[in-house]
Design a protein around this motif. Structure first.
Motif, short mmCIF file in Angstrom:
data_model
loop_
_atom_site.label_atom_id
_atom_site.label_comp_id
_atom_site.label_asym_id
_atom_site.label_seq_id
_atom_site.Cartn_x
_atom_site.Cartn_y
_atom_site.Cartn_z
N THR A 136 0.73 -1.26 -0.10
CA THR A 136 -0.05 -0.05 0.05
C THR A 136 0.86 1.39 0.13
N ASP A 137 2.06 1.13 0.78
CA ASP A 137 2.93 2.46 0.79
C ASP A 137 3.60 2.76 -0.75
N TYR A 138 3.57 1.49 -1.52
CA TYR A 138 4.06 1.58 -2.82
C TYR A 138 3.15 1.84 -3.64
N HIS A 139 1.89 1.22 -3.86
CA HIS A 139 0.93 1.24 -5.03
C HIS A 139 -0.42 2.24 -4.21
N SER A 140 -0.66 2.14 -3.19
CA SER A 140 -1.65 2.98 -2.56
C SER A 140 -3.08 2.02 -2.62
#
Length: 512
Positions: A136-140
Motif C-alpha cells: 500500500t505504501d508503494y501502490h496506494s
C-alpha cells in the motif's frame, strides 16, 4: 434386450460403488509424490526469499525516485519520475504480494492453524502485514481484502485507509499468536523453514511491533497521529542490530544469489547519485565526512567520491568516471567482489534497529520531546554504523569503521547537536543515509510524507519531469500491468488508474 443388459450393468456398478469405502475411492487420485497440502516449514523459505526479491526488483525504479540511484545515461524515464507504460517494470511488489507470497502464505497460515503451530501462524500473519504495508505504501489502493485470494475473476479496490487498518489488525493478531503458550509450537521445528529468525518467536514479535511502528508513524500528517503510540511500538520492537531482519543469500546458485550482486548483473547501468554523496561527504552536515561513505559508496579512480545527478550521463573520463555500485566500471560477474549490500552473498535487510530508532526520534521530535528525540537519533546513527560494519567485507578498498571514528562522528556537533538545536532535517537526512541501499519503500514514504521538501531533504534537486507527470512529482506506482491493466481494467478506471498521471496522485497517508 440390450437395454435390459445395460440397466443390469449400471445397477451392479452402482451397488459396487456403494459397497466401497468412499475414502478408498478418494485415495485413488492422490499421488503421494505430489502432495496437495504442503507443510508450512517448506513454504516459508520461498516466502521469505520473495520478501527481498520483491523489493529489490522494484528498487531499480523507486531507487530513482528517492535518488539512491541514477541511470548512467541521460533522460531515463524513471530518473524523470515517470514510468514505463505497458510494462511490468515496477510491478514486482504487486506480484510478490498476490502471487509469489500470496496463496503460499494463506496455506501456511491455514495448515499451521490446524496443526496448532501457533508460532508459524503468528510469524506468517506478521509477514502478511508487512506485505500489505509495503504494497500500500508503494501502490496506494489495494484489492479489497474480502475478495483477494478468492475465485473471482475481477476484483474491486479498497482504500489505502482500509489497507492501513488491515496491516495493524494482522500485526496485532500475529503478536497474540506468537505469545501463545498452548498448542504444538516448537522452535527447532519452525527453524527448519524460518531462515530469517531461526524459529525465535521473540524476534518475530519485535518484527511485528516494528510493522506497527511504521504503520502508525507514516500518519504523522493526520490529526489522529499519536507519537506516544509510535514510541511505545518502537520500544517493543528491535532492541539492537542483533534483531535486524535479513533475508539470507548463499550465492551458491543463481536463484540463491543476491539480486543486487555482480553475478546477476542487474545494476551495471546504475550509479550512486550526487544527493547521497552530498549527504555523506560533509556538504549537508557542514564538513563532517561520514565514516560509512568509504564502505557504502564507490570512489572514482582518482579517489574522489562523486555522484551522478538524475537524468544525466555519468561520463566516461577514466579518472573521474563514476563507478557502478559494485565499485567497477564494467559489467558484473561471479569474480567481481562487490561492496556493502551489493555483493553476491550479502544478506538483504527487511527491517533494522537503526530505522526504528529514527522512527522514534521523529515521533519524539514531533511530540516536542527533544531529549528523547536526540537519544534515539544518536542510537540510530550508532546502529547504522554497526550495521555497515556487519555488512563490510574487509579488503584493499574497504575497512571496518573503528571505534574512534564512530565516537568522533557522534561527537561532531554538526552531526549530533544539542537537543535544543536538533532539527527534522538532522533526523530525516541521517535516516536517509542509514536506509540507503535497502529500505527503498520506507525512504520514499518519508519523502512523500514531507512532500519532497528540500528544507528536510537538504540539497535534493528535482530534474525535468516526464511529460506524463504534468509538472507533478511521483507519489505512487500504478498496479502491475500484466495482471491489472490486462484483465481488471474496469476496476482501475474506478480509481482513476487509467489516467496517464495516476502515479502523481497523492497518497492518503501523506494527506492531512
Amino acid at each position: 434386450m440390450k437395454n435390459i443388459t445395460k440397466y443390469i450393468a449400471v445397477s451392479v456398478a452402482t451397488l459396487l460403488l456403494a459397497a466401497c469405502n468412499r475414502d478408498e475411492i478418494a485415495d485413488v487420485n492422490i499421488n503421494p509424490s505430489f502432495p496437495t497440502i504442503t507443510e508450512p516449514i517448506y513454504l516459508l523459505p520461498n516466502i521469505q526469499a520473495s520478501m527481498a526479491l520483491g523489493v529489490q526488483y522494484d528498487a531499480r525504479y523507486i531507487g530513482k525516485y528517492i535518488q539512491n540511484f541514477s541511470h548512467s545515461t541521460a533522460n531515463y524515464i524513471w530518473d524523470q519520475y515517470g514510468y514505463s507504460a505497458n510494462s511490468d517494470a515496477g510491478g514486482e511488489i504487486w506480484k510478490m504480494a498476490y502471487y509469489s507470497i500470496g496463496l503460499n502464505l494463506t496455506q501456511a497460515i491455514d495448515v499451521a492453524q490446524k496443526n496448532e503451530r501457533y508460532d508459524i501462524v503468528g510469524l506468517s500473519k506478521a509477514i502478511r502485514a508487512w506485505t500489505w504495508q509495503v504494497s500500500t505504501d508503494y501502490h496506494s489502493d489495494l484489492i479489497k481484502f474480502d475478495q483477494v485470494f478468492t475465485s473471482r475473476l475481477t476484483f474491486d479496490y479498497g482504500t489505502q485507509e482500509d489497507a492501513y487498518k488491515e496491516v495493524a489488525r494482522l500485526a496485532k493478531e500475529g503478536i497474540v499468536d506468537l505469545e501463545r503458550t498452548d498448542g504444538k509450537s516448537q522452535p527447532s521445528y519452525t527453524a527448519k523453514g524460518d531462515l530469517i529468525y531461526n524459529g525465535d518467536k521473540s524476534k518475530w514479535i519485535k518484527f511485528a511491533y516494528g510493522i506497527l511502528a511504521r504503520n502508525a508513524n507514516n500518519l504523522s500528517n493526520k490529526a489522529s497521529y499519536n507519537p506516544d503510540l509510535v514510541i511505545e511500538y518502537v520500544n517493543k520492537s528491535l532492541a539492537s542490530i542483533n534483531d535486524d531482519c535479513y533475508v539470507k543469500f548463499s550465492g551458491i546458485a543463481n536463484s540463491d544469489t543476491n539480486f543486487f550482486g555482480p553475478s546477476r548483473n542487474n545494476l551495471s547501468s546504475f550509479r550512486q547519485t550526487d544527493f547521497i554523496v552530498r549527504a555523506m561527504d560533509g556538504t549537508v552536515f557542514t564538513g563532517a565526512v561520514d565514516p560509512r561513505m568509504a564502505n557504502v559508496l564507490s570512489p572514482s579512480a582518482d579517489g574522489i567520491f562523486r555522484g551522478n545527478p538524475l537524468s544525466t550521463s555519468a561520463g566516461t573520463v577514466a579518472a573521474t568516471r563514476i563507478p557502478n555500485l559494485w565499485g567497477t566500471i564494467v559489467s558484473g560477474n561471479s569474480t567481481t567482489p562487490g561492496r556493502y549490500l551489493f555483493r553476491n552473498t550479502a544478506d538483504f535487510p527487511i527491517m533494522t534497529y537503526a530505522e526504528l530508532q529514527f522512527i522514534k526520534a521523529e515521533a519524539a521530535f514531533i511530540k516536542g520531546d527533544k531529549a528523547t528525540a536526540l537519544d534515539a537519533y544518536k542510537k540510530g546513527i550508532a546502529g547504522s554504523i554497526d550495521m555497515v560494519n556487519r555488512n563490510t567485507v574487509v579488503s584493499t578498498t574497504a575497512a571496518l569503521i573503528t571505534a574512534a571514528q564512530k565516537t568522533a562522528f557522534l561527537g561532531n556537533p554538526n552531526v549530533v547537536p544539542t537537543a535544543a538545536s536538533l532539527t527534522l532535517k538532522h533526523i530525516m537526512m541521517q535516516k536517509y543515509v542509514a536506509l540507503f541501499g535497502h529500505a527503498y519503500v520506507e525512504t520514499w514514504t518519508d519523502m512523500r510524507k514531507y512532500h519532497y521538501d528540500p528544507l528536510v531533504y537538504e540539497t535534493l534537486a528535482i530534474p525535468a519531469l516526464s511529460t506524463d507527470n504534468n509538472g507533478k512529482l511521483a507519489y505512487r506506482v500504478r498496479p502491475r500491468y500484466n495482471s491489472e491493466y490486462v484483465w481488471n481494467f474496469a476496476a482501475l478506471e474506478a480509481i482513476g488508474a487509467d489516467k496517464a498521471d495516476y502515479h502523481t496522485q497523492e497518497m492518503w497517508f501523506s494527506k492531512p
